[in-house]
Design an enzyme around this catalytic site. Structure first.
Site, PDB file in Angstrom:
ATOM      1  N   GLY A  94      37.406  35.576  28.889  1.00  0.00           N
ATOM      2  CA  GLY A  94      38.363  34.721  29.558  1.00  0.00           C
ATOM      3  C   GLY A  94      38.222  33.282  29.098  1.00  0.00           C
ATOM      4  N   GLY A 142      36.342  39.338  30.105  1.00  0.00           N
ATOM      5  CA  GLY A 142      37.708  39.610  30.535  1.00  0.00           C
ATOM      6  C   GLY A 142      38.366  40.715  29.754  1.00  0.00           C
ATOM      7  N   GLU A 165      26.428  38.423  30.666  1.00  0.00           N
ATOM      8  CA  GLU A 165      26.537  37.260  31.547  1.00  0.00           C
ATOM      9  C   GLU A 165      25.219  36.730  32.082  1.00  0.00           C
ATOM     10  OE1 GLU A 165      30.519  39.177  31.393  1.00  0.00           O
ATOM     11  OE2 GLU A 165      28.473  39.894  31.574  1.00  0.00           O
ATOM     12  N   ASP A 173      31.213  40.700  35.839  1.00  0.00           N
ATOM     13  CA  ASP A 173      32.269  40.911  36.837  1.00  0.00           C
ATOM     14  C   ASP A 173      33.390  41.786  36.286  1.00  0.00           C
ATOM     15  OD1 ASP A 173      33.385  38.989  35.133  1.00  0.00           O
ATOM     16  OD2 ASP A 173      34.597  38.141  36.749  1.00  0.00           O
TER      17      ASP A 173
END
Length: 384
Positions: A94, A142, A165, A173
């Site tokens: 993202g 993303g 991450e 996520d």
């Protein structure tokens, strides 16, 4: 890749000696970021930002979501295909720099991006039409959210998958708490905590992709999918199986983690991150020592949050996992340990690969601080 800069929740933009800002400036405004086409009876989503590895931004999310929902209800649309252009990436993550800056000053973008991205992730996961992600190239953050929840995910020899991450003080996520604990044994937990990278056929062998097709065959595959007449999911599966059977590249090599699967299941079987560290240190094998060294470089807070995220996510629906992860994303925006000055910007701008974590050790991370990140946001919770 010479410079690994950012992997923030859904961000991994791998840049080659230049900053993200420079790449953004280079990206032509004449070209739309996203192409949404109807080809025959197929809806085709094409991420069109090759200079920034097809990084996902809020504008793209806001264009994809309503079109996906329209195609899902459209009797003239049978399947949905999503792909990226440029040959290097499906979607490397993202476009999060603006989001982290917004979080520092309380701008609503910090809420809007995650909220709308997770709503899109859920729409993909619940799509009634066959959804086919052609993950030809870098697929991280993303990009994982745009693909892994769909019915079909096609990897190629160019595919590079990771959820790294924890290396920048965040958590995997976009539904990572749902799909990772559903991989075999402790593989998902291993991938989440260590950020281990899977390439090519191994992405399918791990269960992240459903199929493996050689990159050069992808255009023919897409053409055949588009030409299908009122296909069922079984029809799509037969076509994908056919192309997979034609793809022999790398078939003679074993899964990169095959000889360590039993070790991973044993060493990562614990009720805490501290327990995993103890297992690794006590084992003393070359593999165990390497994983211990990797975890020591990660954010202690991230490791504990990620462990709990996957532990809880194993028994939750995708929707409940996304609600949980939205709470975590907002904790990331307000807690000092997650601020860009602590990690993300150091890696993005200063190219400093040794961020100073706060807290700096697992023992300094209190259970209360972890629990706080999972707390309900009340009326601000994600609604699906």
């Amino acid at each position: 890749f010479s410079i690994i800069l950012i992997v923030f929740t859904h961000v991994v933009n791998v840049l080659f000696g230049v900053s993200l800002c420079v790449l953004e400036q280079m990206s032509s405004q004449a070209e739309p970021d996203i192409l949404l086409d109807k080809v025959g009876r197929a809806g085709v989503i094409t991420m069109n930002r090759p200079k920034v590895l097809n990084a996902l931004n809020l504008s793209m999310i806001r264009q994809i979501y309503p079109k996906l929902k329209k195609w899902e209800q459209d009797s003239e649309t049978d399947i949905v295909i999503i792909k990226g252009v440029g040959g290097k990436a499906f979607c490397a993550g993202g476009d999060i720099r603006a989001v982290t800056e917004a979080g520092k000053v309380g701008d609503s973008l910090a809420q809007d991006f995650f909220r709308e991205e997770y709503i899109l992730n859920n729409a993909i996961g619940t799509c009634k039409k066959p959804y086919i992600a052609l993950i030809d190239g870098i697929t991280m953050g993303g990009g994982v959210g745009l693909s892994v929840h769909g019915r079909f995910r096609v990897a190629t020899e160019k595919t590079l998958f990771a959820m790294p991450e924890t290396a920048i003080g965040l958590f995997p996520d976009v539904g990572g708490g749902y799909f990772l604990p559903r991989l075999r044994g402790k593989l998902g937990l291993f991938l989440a905590l260590t950020g281990f990278r899977l390439k090519g056929r191994d992405v399918q062998r791990a269960g992240v992709a459903t199929h493996f097709v050689e990159s050069q065959k992808i255009p023919d595959l897409e053409r055949e999918l588009v030409e299908l007449k009122s296909p069922s999911a079984e029809d799509v599966s037969r076509v994908l199986d056919s192309y997979q059977n034609q793809s022999t590249l790398g078939a003679d090599k074993p899964f990169i983690l095959q000889k360590h699967i039993s070790d991973i299941d044993r060493l990562f079987n614990s009720s805490s991150v501290e327990g995993i560290m103890e297992n690794l240190k006590a084992d003393g094998s070359e593999f165990a020592v390497k994983q211990a060294e990797t975890l020591l470089r990660m954010s202690p807070m991230s490791l504990k949050i990620t462990f709990k995220q996957l532990q809880m996510g194993a028994s939750l629906s995708l929707q409940d996992v996304l609600v949980m992860e939205y709470r975590l994303s907002q904790a990331c925006m307000v807690q000092e340990m997650f601020h860009p000055s602590a990690s993300v910007i150091l890696m993005l701008v200063d190219k400093d690969q040794s961020p100073k974590w706060k807290p700096s050790t697992l023992s300094e991370v209190s259970e209360q601080s972890v629990e706080q990140c999972f707390s309900s946001l009340g009326e601000k919770d994600l609604a699906l």
